[in-house]
Design a protein around this motif. Structure first.
Motif, short mmCIF file in Angstrom:
data_model
loop_
_atom_site.label_atom_id
_atom_site.label_comp_id
_atom_site.label_asym_id
_atom_site.label_seq_id
_atom_site.Cartn_x
_atom_site.Cartn_y
_atom_site.Cartn_z
N THR A 209 7.94 0.19 55.08
CA THR A 209 9.20 0.68 54.52
C THR A 209 9.52 0.06 53.16
OG1 THR A 209 10.41 -1.06 55.70
CG2 THR A 209 10.16 1.07 56.82
N GLU A 210 8.73 -0.91 52.73
CA GLU A 210 9.04 -1.61 51.49
C GLU A 210 9.03 -0.70 50.26
OE1 GLU A 210 7.38 -2.68 53.95
OE2 GLU A 210 7.51 -4.84 54.24
N ASP A 211 8.29 0.41 50.31
CA ASP A 211 8.22 1.31 49.16
C ASP A 211 9.08 2.56 49.33
OD1 ASP A 211 6.76 2.44 51.18
OD2 ASP A 211 5.12 3.13 49.91
N ASP A 212 9.90 2.60 50.39
CA ASP A 212 10.68 3.81 50.67
C ASP A 212 11.74 4.07 49.60
OD1 ASP A 212 9.15 4.04 52.90
OD2 ASP A 212 10.79 3.89 54.35
N ALA A 213 12.41 3.01 49.13
CA ALA A 213 13.45 3.19 48.12
C ALA A 213 12.86 3.76 46.83
CB ALA A 213 14.15 1.87 47.84
N ALA A 214 11.71 3.23 46.43
CA ALA A 214 11.04 3.74 45.22
C ALA A 214 10.59 5.18 45.42
CB ALA A 214 9.86 2.85 44.87
N ALA A 215 10.10 5.48 46.62
CA ALA A 215 9.66 6.85 46.92
C ALA A 215 10.84 7.81 46.88
CB ALA A 215 8.98 6.89 48.28
N GLN A 216 12.00 7.37 47.38
CA GLN A 216 13.20 8.21 47.37
C GLN A 216 13.64 8.49 45.95
OE1 GLN A 216 15.24 9.38 50.29
NE2 GLN A 216 15.78 10.69 48.55
N ALA A 217 13.64 7.45 45.10
CA ALA A 217 14.04 7.63 43.71
C ALA A 217 13.08 8.57 42.98
CB ALA A 217 14.09 6.27 43.01
N LYS A 218 11.79 8.40 43.22
CA LYS A 218 10.79 9.27 42.58
C LYS A 218 10.96 10.71 43.05
CE LYS A 218 5.78 9.87 42.11
NZ LYS A 218 4.44 9.35 42.50
N TYR A 219 11.23 10.89 44.33
CA TYR A 219 11.42 12.22 44.90
C TYR A 219 12.64 12.90 44.28
CZ TYR A 219 12.74 15.77 48.37
OH TYR A 219 13.12 16.93 48.98
N ASN A 220 13.77 12.16 44.21
CA ASN A 220 15.00 12.73 43.66
C ASN A 220 14.82 13.14 42.21
OD1 ASN A 220 16.28 12.27 46.10
ND2 ASN A 220 17.21 10.35 45.46
N THR A 221 14.15 12.31 41.42
CA THR A 221 13.93 12.62 40.01
C THR A 221 13.04 13.85 39.85
OG1 THR A 221 14.14 10.27 39.41
CG2 THR A 221 13.02 11.72 37.84
N ALA A 222 11.95 13.88 40.61
CA ALA A 222 11.00 15.00 40.51
C ALA A 222 11.65 16.31 40.96
CB ALA A 222 9.76 14.70 41.33
N MET A 223 12.40 16.26 42.06
CA MET A 223 13.03 17.48 42.57
C MET A 223 14.12 17.97 41.64
SD MET A 223 11.47 18.52 45.24
CE MET A 223 12.61 19.67 45.98
N ALA A 224 14.88 17.06 41.03
CA ALA A 224 15.92 17.46 40.09
C ALA A 224 15.30 18.19 38.89
CB ALA A 224 16.70 16.23 39.62
N LYS A 225 14.18 17.67 38.41
CA LYS A 225 13.49 18.31 37.29
C LYS A 225 13.00 19.70 37.67
CE LYS A 225 9.58 17.63 34.14
NZ LYS A 225 8.45 16.73 33.76
N VAL A 226 12.38 19.81 38.85
CA VAL A 226 11.87 21.10 39.30
C VAL A 226 13.00 22.09 39.50
CG1 VAL A 226 10.76 22.28 41.23
CG2 VAL A 226 9.76 20.18 40.32
#
Length: 270
Positions: A209-226
């Motif tokens: 779970t240590e990388d979940d926060a970074a994965a969430q931020a990356k997901y939100n940024t990528a989806m907002a762009k798309v």
């Protein structure tokens, strides 16, 4: 508008309508690619938040156990009894060729584990590895976190894991041990069995779970762009459809004029 002019106008409108249809198809294709990109982003996010890692149960100085991310060092420590010498852990490549071996020994002075690392020659003879824990290969196999080299190699098949079989009085001809890998250390024969981490009682798995926060931020940024791009394409498609509808209406009007001219012409000649 005369018949010739009307026909020319209809041809121009038809060409424009075809161009608008082609533009609409291009926009739809771009939106399809964006949908595929959304699926990729969602899959990457799912992989990042559902990935698991192996952890080992290691005995601490006070006799209790702690859960530690599995590396070559912690796995060797987990294979060692309190106050004694542990089973040797051997890492081989995908073809079964040995790379390095490690074992843990209880150090009374430091009241903790120390590790010994070995290289293996073509004759399967083990010798102390130059550099020990500072050796480049050992540093890689002891790496921790999401870039854990040992765990990634075991999961993708790049590495094989072998654990020393310490059953006493193993005879070379015994049926039960014909499949073991045999190595020598200081003239002593050592038997190893290939294992998977899941088969070891000293190893378990948990969600990383240590990388979940970074994965969430990356997901939100990528989806907002798309989503922003998709909205732009949707608006563009609506504009094209509006233009196309206007062109089709004008085509119907011009075609009606042409038909009226034809009917009047035939009436005149009749």
């Amino acid at each position: 508008m005369g018949l010739a002019a009307s026909q020319a106008r209809l041809l121009l409108l038809t060409a424009k309508n075809d161009a608008l249809e082609f533009a609409a198809q291009k926009v739809e294709q771009e939106r399809l690619l964006l949908a595929q990109e959304q699926e990729t982003i969602a899959q990457e996010y799912s992989d990042a938040t559902s990935n698991t890692i192996y952890v080992t149960r290691v005995t601490t100085a006070d006799g209790t156990t702690s859960q530690e991310t599995m590396t070559l060092e912690t796995l060797a420590n987990a294979m060692a009894p309190m106050g004694g010498e542990g089973k040797m852990v051997l890492i081989a490549d995908a073809n079964g060729n040995p790379i390095v071996a490690a074992k843990a020994v209880w150090d009374e002075d430091s009241n903790g584990w120390t590790q010994e690392y070995y290289s293996i020659d073509d004759g399967k003879n083990m010798t102390p590895l130059p550099g020990g824990a500072d050796n480049e290969i050992i540093r890689a196999l002891n790496s921790n976190g999401v870039n854990n080299v040992l765990q990634a190699g075991l999961q993708n098949g790049a590495y094989q894991l072998l654990i020393q079989n310490t059953t006493e009085e193993i005879e070379e001809g015994e049926e039960a041990y014909k499949t073991t890998d045999i190595y020598t250390l200081n003239g002593k024969t050592l038997h190893f069995d290939q294992k998977s981490p899941e088969s070891l009682s000293e190893v378990s798995s948990r969600y990383y779970t240590e990388d979940d926060a970074a994965a969430q931020a990356k997901y939100n940024t990528a989806m907002a762009k798309v989503n922003t791009l998709d909205t732009r394409l949707e608006n563009k498609l609506n504009q094209i459809e509006t233009q196309k509808k206007a062109v089709e209406q004008e085509m119907e009007s011009v075609d009606s004029i042409i038909q009226s001219n034809i009917e009047r012409t035939f009436q005149y000649f009749s």
